[in-house]
Design an enzyme around this catalytic site. Structure first.
Site, PDB file in Angstrom:
ATOM      1  N   ALA A  16      -8.730  26.311  39.472  1.00  0.00           N
ATOM      2  CA  ALA A  16      -8.896  25.571  40.735  1.00  0.00           C
ATOM      3  C   ALA A  16      -7.856  24.462  40.893  1.00  0.00           C
ATOM      4  CB  ALA A  16     -10.298  24.979  40.809  1.00  0.00           C
ATOM      5  N   ARG A  40      -6.498  24.015  33.147  1.00  0.00           N
ATOM      6  CA  ARG A  40      -6.033  23.220  31.999  1.00  0.00           C
ATOM      7  C   ARG A  40      -5.590  21.836  32.420  1.00  0.00           C
ATOM      8  NH1 ARG A  40      -1.723  27.654  30.468  1.00  0.00           N
ATOM      9  NH2 ARG A  40      -1.725  27.512  32.747  1.00  0.00           N
ATOM     10  N   ASP A  62      -8.599  26.185  28.204  1.00  0.00           N
ATOM     11  CA  ASP A  62      -7.685  27.318  28.359  1.00  0.00           C
ATOM     12  C   ASP A  62      -8.535  28.590  28.345  1.00  0.00           C
ATOM     13  OD1 ASP A  62      -5.860  29.434  27.957  1.00  0.00           O
ATOM     14  OD2 ASP A  62      -4.417  28.066  27.029  1.00  0.00           O
ATOM     15  N   ASN A  89     -10.444  33.596  39.152  1.00  0.00           N
ATOM     16  CA  ASN A  89      -9.140  33.495  39.813  1.00  0.00           C
ATOM     17  C   ASN A  89      -7.996  33.129  38.865  1.00  0.00           C
ATOM     18  OD1 ASN A  89      -7.278  32.592  42.206  1.00  0.00           O
ATOM     19  ND2 ASN A  89      -7.557  30.733  40.982  1.00  0.00           N
ATOM     20  N   SER A 142      -4.660  42.212  42.664  1.00  0.00           N
ATOM     21  CA  SER A 142      -3.378  42.069  43.366  1.00  0.00           C
ATOM     22  C   SER A 142      -2.997  43.429  43.932  1.00  0.00           C
ATOM     23  CB  SER A 142      -2.296  41.613  42.386  1.00  0.00           C
ATOM     24  OG  SER A 142      -1.005  41.761  42.961  1.00  0.00           O
ATOM     25  N   TYR A 155       2.176  42.830  34.367  1.00  0.00           N
ATOM     26  CA  TYR A 155       1.348  42.125  35.365  1.00  0.00           C
ATOM     27  C   TYR A 155       0.542  43.137  36.186  1.00  0.00           C
ATOM     28  CZ  TYR A 155      -0.088  39.310  39.352  1.00  0.00           C
ATOM     29  OH  TYR A 155      -0.840  38.700  40.330  1.00  0.00           O
ATOM     30  N   PRO A 185      -4.503  40.421  46.893  1.00  0.00           N
ATOM     31  CA  PRO A 185      -3.479  39.926  47.817  1.00  0.00           C
ATOM     32  C   PRO A 185      -2.089  40.463  47.516  1.00  0.00           C
ATOM     33  CG  PRO A 185      -4.629  38.108  46.672  1.00  0.00           C
ATOM     34  CD  PRO A 185      -4.923  39.369  45.946  1.00  0.00           C
ATOM     35  N   THR A 190       2.176  30.038  46.569  1.00  0.00           N
ATOM     36  CA  THR A 190       1.422  29.078  45.740  1.00  0.00           C
ATOM     37  C   THR A 190       2.392  28.646  44.634  1.00  0.00           C
ATOM     38  OG1 THR A 190       0.697  30.864  44.290  1.00  0.00           O
ATOM     39  CG2 THR A 190      -0.764  30.346  46.147  1.00  0.00           C
ATOM     40  N   GLU A 191       1.847  28.240  43.494  1.00  0.00           N
ATOM     41  CA  GLU A 191       2.729  27.945  42.349  1.00  0.00           C
ATOM     42  C   GLU A 191       3.029  29.212  41.544  1.00  0.00           C
ATOM     43  OE1 GLU A 191       1.054  24.743  40.052  1.00  0.00           O
ATOM     44  OE2 GLU A 191       1.003  23.419  41.793  1.00  0.00           O
TER      45      GLU A 191
END
Ligand code: NAP
Length: 255
Positions: A16, A40, A62, A89, A142, A155, A185, A190-191
């Site tokens: 989050a 984290r 973690d 998530n 994804s 991934y 998605p 995002t990051e």
């Protein structure tokens, strides 16, 4: 009005502290849900919790660490113990090298976070959901889990796992009211890319250059919709892409 009748009381969001998870926190908080926020980066989570207009519990660990994850999420304090929705998530991609040149420690980190971490979180909260006869597991898959791209083999493999695991849990949970949803998605700004390229901002920015990607709030809207659907409705899989993203076809070696 239906969504209000089906609003979860307590929502646990892993990862989050940024991106989609943070956007989910904002969306569910605005609707009045209590939140458990994990990640984290404690400072990020605490700043978010301060800002949100709802009661929040911040837990820093973690998710790759089985013992920590099970301990933190199995023994939740009164007021937060009855998790209605788990937004599973926390996750990442690392590197974009084709498999022969790939970095095995990157592969391991993706597997440990996207697969193992997700399973640990589920293991911690699902028994309580079954016992209470109420609960919804929402997993971040994804489009990569269905449509491969060069440099994404590990991934994509982890996200294919998320998809199939969600469907498998639906099979296992038949006869209970527990719902399972895989949210899948395409490109979301995002990051994510910054993490993938280990802080290389210009490489990360280039990923989203010249087209309009989704943002975290777009995905949070869909997650909120799935979570507040009437109790007899299960959204199995939801694939969401920017209009400006599509498929590139097959590659051929014509030498
Ligand atoms: P993001 O902005 O980088 O956020 C990722 C979140 O995961 C952060 O809150 C991070 O928190 C947490 N996280 C990562 N590793 C963790 C660990 N070992 N332990 C605990 N928390 C950890 O990325 P995002 O785009 O929001 O990604 C969220 C999910 O959506 C991921 O599962 C990703 O695979 C999926 N997804 C993203 C896209 C996209 O284009 N952005 C597309 C499809 C799917 P800390 O760093 O504070 O631990």
């Amino acid at each position: 009005m239906t969504w209000k009748q089906n609003l979860p009381r307590t929502v646990l969001i892993t990862g989050a502290s940024a991106g989609i998870g943070e956007a989910c926190a904002r969306k569910f908080a605005a609707a009045g849900c209590k939140l458990i926020l994990t990640g984290r980066r404690r400072e990020r989570l605490e700043a978010l919790a301060q800002e949100l207009p709802t009661s929040c519990l911040v837990l820093c660990f973690d998710i790759r660490n089985e013992e920590d994850t099970l301990r933190e999420l199995s023994d939740l304090p009164a007021g937060f113990a009855e998790v209605d929705v788990l937004v599973n998530n926390a996750g990442l991609a690392l590197g974009l090298d084709r498999i022969p040149a790939g970095n095995p420690s990157h592969w391991q980190q993706m597997i440990d976070t996207n697969i193992s971490g997700m399973i640990y979180a589920t293991r911690a909260v699902l028994p309580g959901m079954v016992q209470r006869g109420r609960g919804h597991l929402i997993q971040l898959g994804s489009v990569a889990g269905t449509y491969p791209y060069p440099g994404g083999a590990v991934y994509a493999g982890t996200k294919a796992f998320v998809h199939q695991h969600a469907l498998g849990m639906r099979s296992d949970l038949i006869g209970t009211p527990i719902r399972v949803t895989s949210i899948e998605p395409g490109a979301v700004e995002t990051e994510f890319a910054l993490v993938r390229f280990e802080g290389d901002k210009s490489r990360a920015d280039a990923v989203y250059h010249g087209f309009r990607p989704l943002n975290g709030a777009d995905i949070a809207e869909s997650i909120f919709w799935a979570a507040t659907a009437p109790a007899h409705v299960n959204i199995n899989v939801l694939e969401i892409m920017p209009v400006a993203q599509a498929f590139g076809g097959f590659a051929f070696d014509r030498r």
